[in-house]
Design a protein around this motif. Sequence first.
Motif, PDB file in Angstrom:
ATOM      1  N   UNK A   1      -2.148  -4.307   5.913  1.00  0.00           N
ATOM      2  CA  UNK A   1      -2.428  -2.897   5.658  1.00  0.00           C
ATOM      3  C   UNK A   1      -1.527  -1.958   6.453  1.00  0.00           C
ATOM      4  N   UNK A   2      -1.431  -2.154   7.759  1.00  0.00           N
ATOM      5  CA  UNK A   2      -0.641  -1.231   8.574  1.00  0.00           C
ATOM      6  C   UNK A   2       0.849  -1.392   8.275  1.00  0.00           C
ATOM      7  N   UNK A   3       1.351  -2.636   8.358  1.00  0.00           N
ATOM      8  CA  UNK A   3       2.794  -2.828   8.218  1.00  0.00           C
ATOM      9  C   UNK A   3       3.250  -2.778   6.759  1.00  0.00           C
ATOM     10  N   UNK A   4       2.687  -3.626   5.904  1.00  0.00           N
ATOM     11  CA  UNK A   4       3.156  -3.703   4.524  1.00  0.00           C
ATOM     12  C   UNK A   4       2.817  -2.440   3.734  1.00  0.00           C
ATOM     13  N   UNK A   5       1.530  -2.162   3.567  1.00  0.00           N
ATOM     14  CA  UNK A   5       1.151  -0.987   2.785  1.00  0.00           C
ATOM     15  C   UNK A   5       1.490   0.309   3.512  1.00  0.00           C
ATOM     16  N   UNK A   6       1.421   0.290   4.853  1.00  0.00           N
ATOM     17  CA  UNK A   6       1.801   1.481   5.608  1.00  0.00           C
ATOM     18  C   UNK A   6       3.255   1.828   5.423  1.00  0.00           C
ATOM     19  N   UNK A   7       4.113   0.834   5.494  1.00  0.00           N
ATOM     20  CA  UNK A   7       5.542   1.064   5.295  1.00  0.00           C
ATOM     21  C   UNK A   7       5.810   1.651   3.914  1.00  0.00           C
ATOM     22  N   UNK A   8       5.172   1.097   2.891  1.00  0.00           N
ATOM     23  CA  UNK A   8       5.375   1.601   1.529  1.00  0.00           C
ATOM     24  C   UNK A   8       4.776   3.000   1.368  1.00  0.00           C
ATOM     25  N   UNK A   9       3.649   3.258   1.985  1.00  0.00           N
ATOM     26  CA  UNK A   9       3.059   4.596   1.949  1.00  0.00           C
ATOM     27  C   UNK A   9       4.038   5.639   2.475  1.00  0.00           C
ATOM     28  N   UNK A  10       4.669   5.328   3.610  1.00  0.00           N
ATOM     29  CA  UNK A  10       5.592   6.279   4.235  1.00  0.00           C
ATOM     30  C   UNK A  10       6.949   6.345   3.540  1.00  0.00           C
ATOM     31  N   UNK A  11       7.223   5.441   2.617  1.00  0.00           N
ATOM     32  CA  UNK A  11       8.566   5.384   2.035  1.00  0.00           C
ATOM     33  C   UNK A  11       9.568   4.801   3.017  1.00  0.00           C
ATOM     34  N   UNK A  12       9.076   3.997   3.964  1.00  0.00           N
ATOM     35  CA  UNK A  12       9.916   3.403   4.995  1.00  0.00           C
ATOM     36  C   UNK A  12      10.455   2.057   4.513  1.00  0.00           C
ATOM     37  N   UNK A  13      11.103   1.323   5.416  1.00  0.00           N
ATOM     38  CA  UNK A  13      11.664   0.009   5.097  1.00  0.00           C
ATOM     39  C   UNK A  13      10.903  -1.064   5.863  1.00  0.00           C
ATOM     40  N   UNK A  14      10.463  -2.087   5.150  1.00  0.00           N
ATOM     41  CA  UNK A  14       9.738  -3.214   5.719  1.00  0.00           C
ATOM     42  C   UNK A  14      10.684  -4.401   5.785  1.00  0.00           C
TER      43      UNK A  14
END
Length: 545
Positions: free
Chosen positions: A305-318
């Motif tokens: 949730x924090x890393x995978x979905x959080x990264x996608x939520x922010x438009x960041x890079x995972x």
Amino acid sequence: MAQEFQSRIIELTDSALSDSITADALIRLVNDIENQSPPKEIIHLFLELAHLPSVAKIITAAGLTDAWLKQICNFISKSQYHVGSLLKQRADRYSDKTAFKMISGENVNERTYDQVWFDIIQIGKSIISFEQPEKVPVIGLLTYNQYRGALIDLACLSFGIRVIPIPLNSTSDHLNFILKQAEISHLFIGGKTGIQLWNDVQADHDIQVIALDASETLRGQISDWESFLDREQDFHLQERLDLVPMDWTVSIMYTSGTTANPKGIIFNQVNIVSKRFARALALPEIGSQDTFLAYLPLFHTFGRYFELLGSLYWGATYVFAESPAFNSLLKDFKISQPTVFISIPKRWAQLYETIEEGGSLDAADKSVIKSKINELTGGQLKWGLSAAGYLDPDIFTFFQDHGIKLLSGYGMTEATGGITMTPPNDYIPDSVGKSLPGIDLQLNSDGELCLQGSYVTAGYFDDHDSSVFREGWFHTGDIFEERDGHYFILDRKKDIYKNSRGQTIAPQKIENLFHDFDLVNSVFLVGDGREFNTVLIWPNHENSL
């Protein structure tokens, strides 16, 4: 009406991107949406505006986080804004930006947001082919962290198919229990550990298995990845997104590492999506410019949730770390140059010890230390979180003093991960931080922490008699103390005992006194019902003289 709202939201989005947006303008817009109930497409457009870091900053600065998030949760539910809606928006906004990086040795493969959304749709078409009249598929994931596994998870969440990530540290008995209780119909397996676990229990199950990697050693009804993709069944994208229910259990995550049967924590779309907005309000500086180096398993909440979905939520890079091993992570730090790193305490302690190897840090110049940190971590690291265990306050302050905002936190799977977190620039030794936006906390008379909120699970799967859910509150079983809004964990409730004198004893407080002794491997305090307390110590022979 819709056209007017659309124009206002586009104008405010432009203001947000230029950091000229105001809290008053945002609140007026929210109130008008609430009062006039525009079409859900307008609400979705507003929720896209709400994910921008400048919006989180202005709302946080104005002290409006609780009221704002309450309205956000209302909009999420009433407009059917789910994981698929969110990912479609991110693909439109961040189309050519890198969403995922996969490291293999010194090589890096990348997928953009456009490509990821395309992959999710294609995989969704294949998963939907499993649907039969009166037979709803239930998808299991038994794999190490990898792109294909993440795509299966994201496709299921996007198109409303129940998905269960299974811990790779499950015992055979626990795996049997999970497969049967969750009624998994199709199981995606990747890696040697997943294969071995499945092969040990496959004779007891009638489950279709799809191999994410090589399938030669898998037993049972096996399909390879290419055959799975060939099953695709076309659908109208928006019509399928419109079918996704918001309050139905779309995912179950099982606890691991206990002697009893694992508990299945249920999540709906509101739990999952509202948590992303809550976390963003707590970290308003993080945004699409950031890169996460991620090794935490995707069958645990922080990784998923924090890393995978959080990264996608922010438009960041995972970035998929090649391995969780420390030396491998050091290689990946240099390759990926992350700005965010979330970890168990041990990795932060190892980073500190590696920096310290060159000599005493007390006598070193601050610029020299910063140079060492940059050399180890790729030179861009700005944010860190240490959770799921104790980290010495000296290590927190060391990284904070040298430009990395290392935060403390406390969470549980039942709360979709985080419950408390250190506010940036407000670290207090031994505190696990303050409550995250959108969650209500209370301490019972015995100090037990109880919580409720939009991202707290409604209960355990197929378990209606659990005593930890009472009168709308989830009882954590953890004993806390609260001082000036900061929370300090003292012990597990079940570990508290009374001695024969009637004195209440919290063993962890005594056991923690031995943490800093190199000669002590582990320590355990006993004394329930006894006249005296006894400390049992297991020595660390490797550190003995």
